[in-house]
Design a protein around this motif. Structure first.
Motif, PDB file in Angstrom:
ATOM      1  N   ALA A  19     -20.705 -15.294  -1.248  1.00 52.18           N
ATOM      2  CA  ALA A  19     -19.911 -15.766  -2.383  1.00 52.18           C
ATOM      3  C   ALA A  19     -18.832 -14.733  -2.722  1.00 52.18           C
ATOM      4  O   ALA A  19     -18.981 -13.543  -2.442  1.00 52.18           O
ATOM      5  CB  ALA A  19     -20.813 -16.001  -3.592  1.00 52.18           C
ATOM      6  N   ARG A  20     -17.772 -15.190  -3.320  1.00 56.22           N
ATOM      7  CA  ARG A  20     -16.646 -14.314  -3.646  1.00 56.22           C
ATOM      8  C   ARG A  20     -16.946 -13.450  -4.870  1.00 56.22           C
ATOM      9  O   ARG A  20     -17.534 -13.918  -5.842  1.00 56.22           O
ATOM     10  CB  ARG A  20     -15.409 -15.147  -3.935  1.00 56.22           C
ATOM     11  CG  ARG A  20     -14.911 -15.876  -2.727  1.00 56.22           C
ATOM     12  CD  ARG A  20     -13.631 -16.575  -3.059  1.00 56.22           C
ATOM     13  NE  ARG A  20     -13.272 -17.520  -2.003  1.00 56.22           N
ATOM     14  CZ  ARG A  20     -12.173 -18.239  -2.023  1.00 56.22           C
ATOM     15  NH1 ARG A  20     -11.344 -18.151  -3.035  1.00 56.22           N
ATOM     16  NH2 ARG A  20     -11.912 -19.058  -1.033  1.00 56.22           N
ATOM     17  N   PRO A  21     -16.524 -12.192  -4.830  1.00 58.92           N
ATOM     18  CA  PRO A  21     -16.699 -11.331  -6.010  1.00 58.92           C
ATOM     19  C   PRO A  21     -15.735 -11.737  -7.125  1.00 58.92           C
ATOM     20  O   PRO A  21     -14.586 -12.080  -6.865  1.00 58.92           O
ATOM     21  CB  PRO A  21     -16.369  -9.927  -5.496  1.00 58.92           C
ATOM     22  CG  PRO A  21     -15.796 -10.081  -4.138  1.00 58.92           C
ATOM     23  CD  PRO A  21     -16.000 -11.480  -3.685  1.00 58.92           C
ATOM     24  N   VAL A  22     -16.233 -11.717  -8.354  1.00 58.18           N
ATOM     25  CA  VAL A  22     -15.386 -11.976  -9.510  1.00 58.18           C
ATOM     26  C   VAL A  22     -15.191 -10.702 -10.332  1.00 58.18           C
ATOM     27  O   VAL A  22     -14.275 -10.621 -11.141  1.00 58.18           O
ATOM     28  CB  VAL A  22     -15.939 -13.121 -10.396  1.00 58.18           C
ATOM     29  CG1 VAL A  22     -15.885 -14.434  -9.651  1.00 58.18           C
ATOM     30  CG2 VAL A  22     -17.341 -12.834 -10.872  1.00 58.18           C
ATOM     31  N   ALA A  23     -16.054  -9.725 -10.117  1.00 55.73           N
ATOM     32  CA  ALA A  23     -15.911  -8.398 -10.725  1.00 55.73           C
ATOM     33  C   ALA A  23     -16.433  -7.388  -9.716  1.00 55.73           C
ATOM     34  O   ALA A  23     -17.499  -7.596  -9.129  1.00 55.73           O
ATOM     35  CB  ALA A  23     -16.699  -8.306 -12.027  1.00 55.73           C
ATOM     36  N   SER A  31     -21.154  -5.272  -7.691  1.00 53.92           N
ATOM     37  CA  SER A  31     -20.191  -6.363  -7.759  1.00 53.92           C
ATOM     38  C   SER A  31     -20.901  -7.597  -8.310  1.00 53.92           C
ATOM     39  O   SER A  31     -22.072  -7.814  -8.016  1.00 53.92           O
ATOM     40  CB  SER A  31     -19.643  -6.714  -6.374  1.00 53.92           C
ATOM     41  OG  SER A  31     -18.909  -5.651  -5.837  1.00 53.92           O
ATOM     42  N   LEU A  32     -20.181  -8.383  -9.093  1.00 53.66           N
ATOM     43  CA  LEU A  32     -20.694  -9.663  -9.581  1.00 53.66           C
ATOM     44  C   LEU A  32     -20.057 -10.749  -8.732  1.00 53.66           C
ATOM     45  O   LEU A  32     -18.828 -10.830  -8.638  1.00 53.66           O
ATOM     46  CB  LEU A  32     -20.338  -9.874 -11.055  1.00 53.66           C
ATOM     47  CG  LEU A  32     -20.709 -11.238 -11.639  1.00 53.66           C
ATOM     48  CD1 LEU A  32     -22.223 -11.443 -11.621  1.00 53.66           C
ATOM     49  CD2 LEU A  32     -20.150 -11.377 -13.044  1.00 53.66           C
ATOM     50  N   LEU A  33     -20.876 -11.562  -8.092  1.00 59.16           N
ATOM     51  CA  LEU A  33     -20.381 -12.655  -7.272  1.00 59.16           C
ATOM     52  C   LEU A  33     -20.244 -13.911  -8.114  1.00 59.16           C
ATOM     53  O   LEU A  33     -20.889 -14.051  -9.162  1.00 59.16           O
ATOM     54  CB  LEU A  33     -21.337 -12.894  -6.095  1.00 59.16           C
ATOM     55  CG  LEU A  33     -21.626 -11.670  -5.228  1.00 59.16           C
ATOM     56  CD1 LEU A  33     -22.564 -12.055  -4.083  1.00 59.16           C
ATOM     57  CD2 LEU A  33     -20.346 -11.047  -4.698  1.00 59.16           C
ATOM     58  N   CYS A  34     -19.420 -14.865  -7.650  1.00 62.04           N
ATOM     59  CA  CYS A  34     -19.152 -16.055  -8.455  1.00 62.04           C
ATOM     60  C   CYS A  34     -20.382 -16.953  -8.616  1.00 62.04           C
ATOM     61  O   CYS A  34     -20.397 -17.828  -9.469  1.00 62.04           O
ATOM     62  CB  CYS A  34     -17.986 -16.850  -7.885  1.00 62.04           C
ATOM     63  SG  CYS A  34     -18.306 -17.607  -6.311  1.00 62.04           S
TER      64      CYS A  34
END
Length: 68
Positions: A19-23, A31-34
């Motif tokens: 999943a793409r990182p959002v932070a 890292s926070l993933l979407c």
């Protein structure tokens, strides 16, 4: 939570780390993933439901185990 097209893997998918990182906070090691997964630099994870996934770093390439 994910608004990407195509949608990123869910937090309960085997490929959830894709999943793409959002932070992204490399100075803090996470890292926070979407999909809501907190991914730590040691490869440990904290899932949105509170489940902890232990670090799972692969062995480095070319590493050979020595016989006892």
């Amino acid at each position: 939570m994910c608004q990407h097209q195509p949608a990123c893997p869910t937090a309960d998918s085997a490929d959830r780390e894709a999943a793409r990182p959002v932070a992204h906070h490399p100075e803090q090691g996470w890292s926070l993933l979407c999909n809501g997964v907190l991914l730590f630099e040691d490869t440990g994870e904290l899932l949105p439901d509170g489940q902890v996934i232990a670090p799972h770093r692969p062995l480095t390439t070319g590493q050979v185990a020595q016989a006892a």
